[in-house]
Scaffold this motif. Structure first.
Motif, PDB file in Angstrom:
ATOM      1  N   UNK A  51       0.823  -1.215   0.000  1.00 46.22           N
ATOM      2  CA  UNK A  51       0.000   0.000   0.000  1.00 46.22           C
ATOM      3  C   UNK A  51       0.856   1.263   0.000  1.00 46.22           C
ATOM      4  N   UNK A  52       0.254   2.378  -0.413  1.00 51.97           N
ATOM      5  CA  UNK A  52       0.924   3.669  -0.322  1.00 51.97           C
ATOM      6  C   UNK A  52       1.121   4.028   1.151  1.00 51.97           C
ATOM      7  N   UNK A  53       1.952   5.029   1.396  1.00 50.67           N
ATOM      8  CA  UNK A  53       2.264   5.434   2.761  1.00 50.67           C
ATOM      9  C   UNK A  53       0.996   5.649   3.587  1.00 50.67           C
ATOM     10  N   UNK A  54       0.977   5.047   4.754  1.00 54.14           N
ATOM     11  CA  UNK A  54      -0.117   5.165   5.735  1.00 54.14           C
ATOM     12  C   UNK A  54      -1.438   4.556   5.283  1.00 54.14           C
ATOM     13  N   UNK A  55      -1.403   3.812   4.178  1.00 54.93           N
ATOM     14  CA  UNK A  55      -2.655   3.273   3.649  1.00 54.93           C
ATOM     15  C   UNK A  55      -2.760   1.768   3.902  1.00 54.93           C
ATOM     16  N   UNK A  56      -3.936   1.255   3.580  1.00 58.75           N
ATOM     17  CA  UNK A  56      -4.236  -0.163   3.757  1.00 58.75           C
ATOM     18  C   UNK A  56      -4.622  -0.727   2.389  1.00 58.75           C
ATOM     19  N   UNK A  58      -6.269  -4.134   0.494  1.00 58.67           N
ATOM     20  CA  UNK A  58      -6.978  -5.391   0.715  1.00 58.67           C
ATOM     21  C   UNK A  58      -6.681  -6.349  -0.418  1.00 58.67           C
ATOM     22  N   UNK A  59      -6.416  -7.599  -0.051  1.00 51.21           N
ATOM     23  CA  UNK A  59      -6.131  -8.604  -1.067  1.00 51.21           C
ATOM     24  C   UNK A  59      -7.082  -9.774  -0.912  1.00 51.21           C
ATOM     25  N   UNK A  60      -6.631 -10.912  -1.362  1.00 50.95           N
ATOM     26  CA  UNK A  60      -7.443 -12.119  -1.340  1.00 50.95           C
ATOM     27  C   UNK A  60      -7.454 -12.692   0.086  1.00 50.95           C
ATOM     28  N   UNK A  61      -8.424 -12.257   0.895  1.00 48.53           N
ATOM     29  CA  UNK A  61      -8.502 -12.734   2.275  1.00 48.53           C
ATOM     30  C   UNK A  61      -7.459 -12.122   3.197  1.00 48.53           C
ATOM     31  N   UNK A  62      -6.708 -11.162   2.685  1.00 47.53           N
ATOM     32  CA  UNK A  62      -5.695 -10.522   3.518  1.00 47.53           C
ATOM     33  C   UNK A  62      -5.866  -9.013   3.498  1.00 47.53           C
ATOM     34  N   UNK A  63      -5.303  -8.378   4.515  1.00 47.19           N
ATOM     35  CA  UNK A  63      -5.259  -6.924   4.574  1.00 47.19           C
ATOM     36  C   UNK A  63      -3.814  -6.547   4.835  1.00 47.19           C
ATOM     37  N   UNK A  64      -3.284  -5.610   4.071  1.00 46.34           N
ATOM     38  CA  UNK A  64      -1.891  -5.227   4.242  1.00 46.34           C
ATOM     39  C   UNK A  64      -1.815  -3.794   4.756  1.00 46.34           C
ATOM     40  N   UNK A  65      -1.140  -3.623   5.879  1.00 38.77           N
ATOM     41  CA  UNK A  65      -1.003  -2.312   6.507  1.00 38.77           C
ATOM     42  C   UNK A  65       0.380  -1.756   6.215  1.00 38.77           C
ATOM     43  N   UNK A  66       0.434  -0.497   5.824  1.00 39.40           N
ATOM     44  CA  UNK A  66       1.720   0.183   5.663  1.00 39.40           C
ATOM     45  C   UNK A  66       2.213   0.564   7.048  1.00 39.40           C
ATOM     46  N   UNK A  67       3.405   0.107   7.417  1.00 35.51           N
ATOM     47  CA  UNK A  67       3.915   0.381   8.766  1.00 35.51           C
ATOM     48  C   UNK A  67       5.061   1.382   8.768  1.00 35.51           C
ATOM     49  N   UNK A  68       5.880   1.369   7.738  1.00 33.31           N
ATOM     50  CA  UNK A  68       6.999   2.305   7.611  1.00 33.31           C
ATOM     51  C   UNK A  68       7.505   2.166   6.178  1.00 33.31           C
ATOM     52  N   UNK A  69       8.451   3.030   5.762  1.00 39.44           N
ATOM     53  CA  UNK A  69       8.900   2.938   4.364  1.00 39.44           C
ATOM     54  C   UNK A  69       9.459   1.564   3.991  1.00 39.44           C
ATOM     55  N   UNK A  70       9.868   0.776   4.972  1.00 38.95           N
ATOM     56  CA  UNK A  70      10.427  -0.540   4.655  1.00 38.95           C
ATOM     57  C   UNK A  70       9.717  -1.659   5.415  1.00 38.95           C
ATOM     58  N   UNK A  71       8.480  -1.426   5.811  1.00 44.25           N
ATOM     59  CA  UNK A  71       7.774  -2.456   6.578  1.00 44.25           C
ATOM     60  C   UNK A  71       6.282  -2.441   6.281  1.00 44.25           C
ATOM     61  N   UNK A  72       5.722  -3.624   6.060  1.00 43.73           N
ATOM     62  CA  UNK A  72       4.260  -3.764   5.993  1.00 43.73           C
ATOM     63  C   UNK A  72       3.862  -4.912   6.915  1.00 43.73           C
ATOM     64  N   UNK A  73       2.607  -4.895   7.339  1.00 47.52           N
ATOM     65  CA  UNK A  73       2.080  -6.019   8.113  1.00 47.52           C
ATOM     66  C   UNK A  73       0.891  -6.601   7.371  1.00 47.52           C
ATOM     67  N   UNK A  74       0.925  -7.926   7.212  1.00 50.56           N
ATOM     68  CA  UNK A  74      -0.146  -8.612   6.492  1.00 50.56           C
ATOM     69  C   UNK A  74      -1.037  -9.304   7.513  1.00 50.56           C
ATOM     70  N   UNK A  75      -2.334  -8.974   7.494  1.00 58.20           N
ATOM     71  CA  UNK A  75      -3.303  -9.634   8.363  1.00 58.20           C
ATOM     72  C   UNK A  75      -3.997 -10.720   7.564  1.00 58.20           C
ATOM     73  N   UNK A  76      -4.125 -11.901   8.156  1.00 61.66           N
ATOM     74  CA  UNK A  76      -4.748 -13.030   7.450  1.00 61.66           C
ATOM     75  C   UNK A  76      -5.380 -13.954   8.481  1.00 61.66           C
ATOM     76  N   UNK A  77      -5.922 -15.060   8.032  1.00 60.41           N
ATOM     77  CA  UNK A  77      -6.433 -16.058   8.967  1.00 60.41           C
ATOM     78  C   UNK A  77      -5.277 -16.570   9.825  1.00 60.41           C
ATOM     79  N   UNK A  78      -5.594 -16.818  11.091  1.00 60.75           N
ATOM     80  CA  UNK A  78      -4.546 -17.264  12.009  1.00 60.75           C
ATOM     81  C   UNK A  78      -3.808 -18.488  11.470  1.00 60.75           C
ATOM     82  N   UNK A  79      -4.568 -19.418  10.902  1.00 57.04           N
ATOM     83  CA  UNK A  79      -3.963 -20.675  10.444  1.00 57.04           C
ATOM     84  C   UNK A  79      -3.140 -20.519   9.162  1.00 57.04           C
TER      85      UNK A  79
END
Ligand SMILES: [Zn+2]
Lengths: 190, 107
Positions: A51-56, A58-79
């Motif tokens: 995502x662009x800076x500070x944006x979120x 959404x993908x296939x069952x996942x959400x990707x958070x912009x965390x810093x210029x060199x870091x993202x966090x991907x949210x998905x099913x726990x399993x």
């Protein structure tokens, strides 16, 4: 394998807003140089949109958070988290990058409430600009909640998610519960 | 209250979301330096009433170090800029010159 247990263990409380354990959530931290062609080619292969800076994004069952210029966090099913981390790691094997499953190292809260109640509650604890113009739906804000780092974002005007480190999950739950007590409404955001 | 915009993520950070890093643009003196230079590098810091260049880290956000130019008396912020420079960029110097007539960078 044993069942996952969150720091909040399913707790929820309703005051001005409802603060609830979001339950076991898959979280994968990816650190990489997103300006690198090698990295971006690898990410296209696994279908991850940065995502662009500070944006979120959404993908296939996942959400990707912009965390810093060199870091993202991907949210998905726990399993799915372990496999996500593995496939990212494989895709970026030739680059200087790190993908790791942090699902059990974080605590996820679901906040629901009417009107501007969620913004009012968060604004009591955080210095972040919570006006809808500064933090619209679809933007993520990393900030401070009283004494600890958190990140939060709105999925709609009445629904927000907050993540913090697992070790301070109880502290954050207590804080949010306290400032959400009935009778303590600020009413600034309506 | 001081609000600095992080040049990496663009977030308007409250002072309490930042970690202060002290004076910016220090010249590092290493093992072969004179005692006086090394002492100056370690301990001697400017403490002006006026224009000051500082290092800050967006500790509760993206985690990056950046620079800020601000006025220590009026608390006016002239601008923030990335950490990968050894001196203030021209647009920051222009912003200072426009607000503080006669100001000269001190050595
Ligand atoms: Zn930042």
């Amino acid at each position: 394998m044993s069942d996952p247990v969150t720091a909040l263990d399913g707790q929820s409380i309703t005051g001005q807003i409802t603060i609830a354990d979001a339950g076991p959530t898959g979280m994968v931290t990816l650190r990489a140089n997103f300006a690198s062609a090698t990295v971006m080619t690898g990410l296209v292969d696994v279908g991850l949109v940065v995502p662009d800076a500070n944006q979120i994004a959404s993908g296939d069952g996942t959400t990707t958070l912009w965390m810093s210029p060199d870091e993202v966090m991907i949210l998905c099913d726990y399993d799915d988290a372990e496999a996500q981390a593995q496939s990212l790691g494989d895709a970026l094997a030739s680059a200087h990058a790190l993908a790791i499953n942090v699902s059990d190292a974080r605590c996820v809260f679901r906040l629901t409430g009417q009107g501007g109640a969620i913004r009012d509650v968060l604004a009591k604890l955080s210095p972040a600009d919570l006006r809808p113009s500064a933090l619209p739906v679809g933007m993520v804000r990393r900030t401070r909640l009283a004494q600890v780092p958190v990140a939060f974002w709105f999925s709609s005007d009445t629904d927000a998610t907050l993540i913090c480190f697992r070790s301070v999950g109880g502290y954050v739950f207590d804080l949010l519960s306290k400032v959400s007590e009935p009778g303590s409404a600020v009413g600034y955001f309506g | 209250m001081l609000i600095l915009s992080c040049p990496y993520c663009g977030v308007a950070c409250d002072e309490t979301e930042l970690q202060p890093g002290g004076e910016a643009h220090l010249t590092r003196f290493g093992p072969d330096a004179s005692d006086a230079d090394f002492e100056g590098y370690l301990f001697r810091r400017k403490n002006p009433r006026g224009v000051h260049f500082e290092r800050w880290r967006h500790a509760y956000g993206c985690g990056k170090w950046f620079h800020a130019a601000r006025h220590t008396v009026t608390l006016e912020v002239f601008g923030t800029y990335p950490a990968q420079v050894t001196e203030p960029p021209p647009d920051i110097l222009d912003a200072i010159a426009a607000k503080v007539p006669g100001w000269e960078p001190s050595s």
